[in-house]
Scaffold this motif. Structure first.
Motif, mmCIF file in Angstrom:
data_model
loop_
_atom_site.group_PDB
_atom_site.id
_atom_site.type_symbol
_atom_site.label_atom_id
_atom_site.label_comp_id
_atom_site.label_asym_id
_atom_site.label_seq_id
_atom_site.Cartn_x
_atom_site.Cartn_y
_atom_site.Cartn_z
ATOM 1 N N SER A 1 0.748 10.843 -10.533
ATOM 2 C CA SER A 1 -0.583 10.263 -10.664
ATOM 3 C C SER A 1 -0.962 10.024 -12.123
ATOM 4 O O SER A 1 -1.901 9.276 -12.416
ATOM 5 N N SER B 1 0.899 4.275 -2.645
ATOM 6 C CA SER B 1 0.713 5.669 -2.239
ATOM 7 C C SER B 1 1.826 6.558 -2.781
ATOM 8 O O SER B 1 1.580 7.671 -3.265
ATOM 9 N N ASN B 2 3.046 6.079 -2.713
ATOM 10 C CA ASN B 2 4.182 6.864 -3.218
ATOM 11 C C ASN B 2 4.077 7.096 -4.726
ATOM 12 O O ASN B 2 4.387 8.185 -5.222
ATOM 13 N N ILE C 1 0.835 -1.205 0.000
ATOM 14 C CA ILE C 1 0.000 0.000 0.000
ATOM 15 C C ILE C 1 0.869 1.254 0.000
ATOM 16 O O ILE C 1 0.594 2.222 -0.726
ATOM 17 N N ASP C 2 1.923 1.246 0.793
ATOM 18 C CA ASP C 2 2.810 2.409 0.845
ATOM 19 C C ASP C 2 3.486 2.647 -0.499
ATOM 20 O O ASP C 2 3.675 3.797 -0.924
ATOM 21 N N GLN D 1 1.410 9.689 -5.251
ATOM 22 C CA GLN D 1 1.898 10.988 -4.795
ATOM 23 C C GLN D 1 2.897 11.587 -5.787
ATOM 24 O O GLN D 1 2.832 12.779 -6.098
ATOM 25 N N SER E 1 -1.907 3.339 6.656
ATOM 26 C CA SER E 1 -1.583 3.276 5.229
ATOM 27 C C SER E 1 -2.841 3.263 4.377
ATOM 28 O O SER E 1 -2.895 3.883 3.300
ATOM 29 N N ARG F 1 -4.215 6.756 4.245
ATOM 30 C CA ARG F 1 -3.419 7.617 3.358
ATOM 31 C C ARG F 1 -3.715 7.338 1.889
ATOM 32 O O ARG F 1 -3.911 8.260 1.098
ATOM 33 N N VAL F 2 -3.768 6.073 1.497
ATOM 34 C CA VAL F 2 -3.990 5.755 0.091
ATOM 35 C C VAL F 2 -5.398 6.171 -0.340
ATOM 36 O O VAL F 2 -5.606 6.617 -1.480
ATOM 37 N N THR F 3 -6.376 6.050 0.560
ATOM 38 C CA THR F 3 -7.734 6.485 0.242
ATOM 39 C C THR F 3 -7.759 7.982 -0.053
ATOM 40 O O THR F 3 -8.353 8.439 -1.040
ATOM 41 N N ASN F 4 -7.127 8.759 0.803
ATOM 42 C CA ASN F 4 -7.096 10.214 0.615
ATOM 43 C C ASN F 4 -6.357 10.601 -0.669
ATOM 44 O O ASN F 4 -6.777 11.519 -1.387
ATOM 45 N N LEU F 5 -5.269 9.895 -0.958
ATOM 46 C CA LEU F 5 -4.510 10.201 -2.165
ATOM 47 C C LEU F 5 -5.295 9.859 -3.434
ATOM 48 O O LEU F 5 -5.250 10.601 -4.426
#
Length: 568
Positions: free
Chosen positions: A151, A144-145, A140-141, A148, A203, A206-210
């Protein structure tokens, strides 16, 4: 051996088939239990279990002696058959949409397995589980990276990305339940799993928000962004088939546009009688005729009694004493008014009106959007003879048919009464009242247009809002609430179209049954309500005692697209 085609054999077959109502009630409960146990909607286990159940029920249904059923039993047969087939189509459509959304999440299977093993109370190895959570968190991290940093590398549509984010939120709820089940009861679980679970939760947040910010385009500082989930042409066809509406999506839009034009013409007539050459100016005048703060509840109570007295005085529909006596009123919260800017009804009426915590502009828009003349039409739509009377009758007559819920029957009935009261000179109407009634009818025509076009990919949420503001006369806040309510996924794709289309169907059926003398008006209304929920074409088949077959297909063209005003 008994000849199954002999009178005795036919009677035996009928007895062995069981009661079709019992079958519907059993299927209702079986589906409820399956969906409750296999609770993760994206799970392949759930999808396969539901698919197998639906196919088994359809196969068994096809073996039943349809020709031996009474007319109402045949209607029930067709209702449950249509329902099961619809469930299968929706299952396939949802699976396709989920597959596109879940291409972001190769790790999701691990988390689903943990939750499903907990439901089955399978043995759990805390150390191994902690390792799984740790590995998923790393995946997941990494995702996310990537989101970020760039995209643009993701080809996912905004709709699929939005669905993916909502899927993660739903999955987190299941993981929370999973963690709560073991936490505290298994010391080794706490020792191994607590920290990996906490890190995983962070994590996932964070991924949901991103995803929402970078892939969907939702401003993290705003909760009001409207995205929606269009189902496309195939999805609309499937929904129309299930609702027994034999029209194409384009024809549905044409119906909305023709009715919209009629409303504008009538709006201009009412406005001219008030001395306005522009109907929008007359509408502004009407919107400013509202009661002062604190007086809306009394207005609603008086309007409800006016409607009840009218339908009883002219014996238009049966109104049981308990139905009149037990309805209640509640006020809608400011938060809920963002989604439901107008009244809601059913067993109770929930009134939208400003509260002291709202800012000045929001107060004025709420008061204008729920003015006296808009409210007059809303109250009889929501209470009696509208939704409150419906809900009362639904609970007491063929209640098992509530499984076949459809906006064409539910919302169509209440809007149908707006048609009747518009045409009935005994229902007193000032020009201001007429403008209030026409606003709502125009609003329902616009719902057809923007909802169908949205699902076809022809209109964006913002364009839907602009349509309601510029061409219907909504306050922008109420238009935003209306579109948010229509597109956020809480309602079926055809729900908003169901108001006007359902009313047109009931009105057309009334012409066939009441205007021709085949039924008295009150008998027609009472029979409609006591038949409970179903596609209107099956109401028609029941009332007209049509010859039915197990492979019944929708054919009723209730609206002529060739005439100028099909229902007049």
């Amino acid at each position: 051996m008994v000849d199954l085609d002999s009178p005795r054999g036919l009677a035996l077959r009928r007895a062995q088939s069981g009661n079709i109502r019992d079958r519907i009630e059993r299927i209702t409960q079986d589906l409820k239990e399956i969906k409750k146990f296999y609770a993760i909607t994206i799970s392949a286990t759930r999808i396969n279990r539901l698919r197998n159940f639906l196919h088994e029920e359809l196969n068994d249904l096809s073996d039943q002696p349809f020709e031996l059923y009474t007319q109402e039993e045949k209607v029930d047969y067709l209702l449950i058959k249509n329902y099961l087939e619809r469930q299968l189509r929706e299952l396939a459509l949802e699976q396709t949409r989920d597959q596109e959304a879940l291409q972001l999440f190769p790790f999701v299977g691990t988390l689903i397995s943990l939750c499903e093993e907990r439901a089955a109370v399978s043995p759990l190895d805390p150390k191994e589980t902690a390792q799984k959570l740790f590995e998923v968190q790393n995946q997941i991290d990494q995702l996310s990276n990537k989101i970020q940093n760039d995209s643009t590398q993701f080809s996912l549509s905004k709709t699929s990305a939005f669905r993916a984010a909502n899927t993660v939120v739903s999955l987190q709820g299941h993981l929370k339940e999973w963690h709560g089940f073991y936490k505290g009861y298994d010391p080794l679980f706490d020792w191994w799993v607590s920290d990996p679970y906490k890190a995983l939760k962070g994590s996932l947040d964070r991924v949901t928000n991103l995803i929402r910010e970078k892939l969907v385009g939702i401003d993290p500082a705003s909760e009001d962004t409207i995205v929606g989930q269009p189902i496309g042409r195939d999805g609309l066809y499937a929904e129309l088939q299930a609702e027994m509406i034999p029209y194409t999506p384009e024809e549905i839009i044409s119906i909305g546009e023709k009715e919209f034009a009629w409303c504008i013409n009538e709006m201009e007539k009412a406005s001219n009688s008030l001395g306005y050459s522009d109907w929008r100016q007359a509408l502004e005048y009407v919107k400013n005729d509202y009661v002062e703060p604190g007086q809306q509840t009394q207005l609603v109570s008086d309007l409800a009694q006016e409607a009840i007295s009218f339908v009883e005085k002219y014996d238009l529909v049966s109104v049981p004493q308990i139905a009149k006596e037990t309805w209640q009123m509640f006020m809608m919260s400011p938060e809920r008014q963002k989604v439901n800017p107008f009244f809601l009804g059913g067993t109770s009426i929930i009134v939208s009106y400003p509260v002291s915590s709202m800012d000045h502009e929001a107060k004025l828009m709420s008061m204008r959007g729920n003015n006296i003349h808009f409210s007059r039409a809303t109250v009889f739509h929501e209470m009696i003879p509208g939704h409150h009377l419906q809900m009362y009758m639904n609970a007491r007559h063929k209640p098992y048919r509530r499984l076949f819920d459809t906006p064409f029957w539910i919302e169509g009935w209440s809007l149908y009464w707006e048609f009747l009261l518009w045409n009935d000179d005994r229902w007193k109407k000032t020009p201001e009242n007429r403008i209030g009634m026409l606003f709502w009818r125009l609003h329902r025509c616009a719902r057809i247009i923007f909802s169908i076009k949205f699902h076809l990919g022809q209109m964006s949420p913002q364009e839907c809002i602009d349509l309601l503001v510029d061409q219907v006369g909504h306050e922008r806040a109420t238009a935003e609430g209306e579109v948010r309510r229509s597109l956020n996924g809480d309602y079926s794709p055809l729900y908003q179209a169901g108001y006007m289309l359902g009313a047109l169907q009931i009105y057309a059926l009334r012409k066939e049954m009441v205007d021709t003398g085949r039924m008295k008006e009150k008998e027609f209304h009472d029979r409609f309500l006591k038949g409970n929920r179903m596609p209107i074409e099956l109401v028609r088949a029941s009332m007209q005692d049509q010859k039915l077959t197990p492979d019944f297909k929708s054919f009723w063209r209730f609206y002529s697209l060739d005439s100028t005003h099909a229902r007049r």
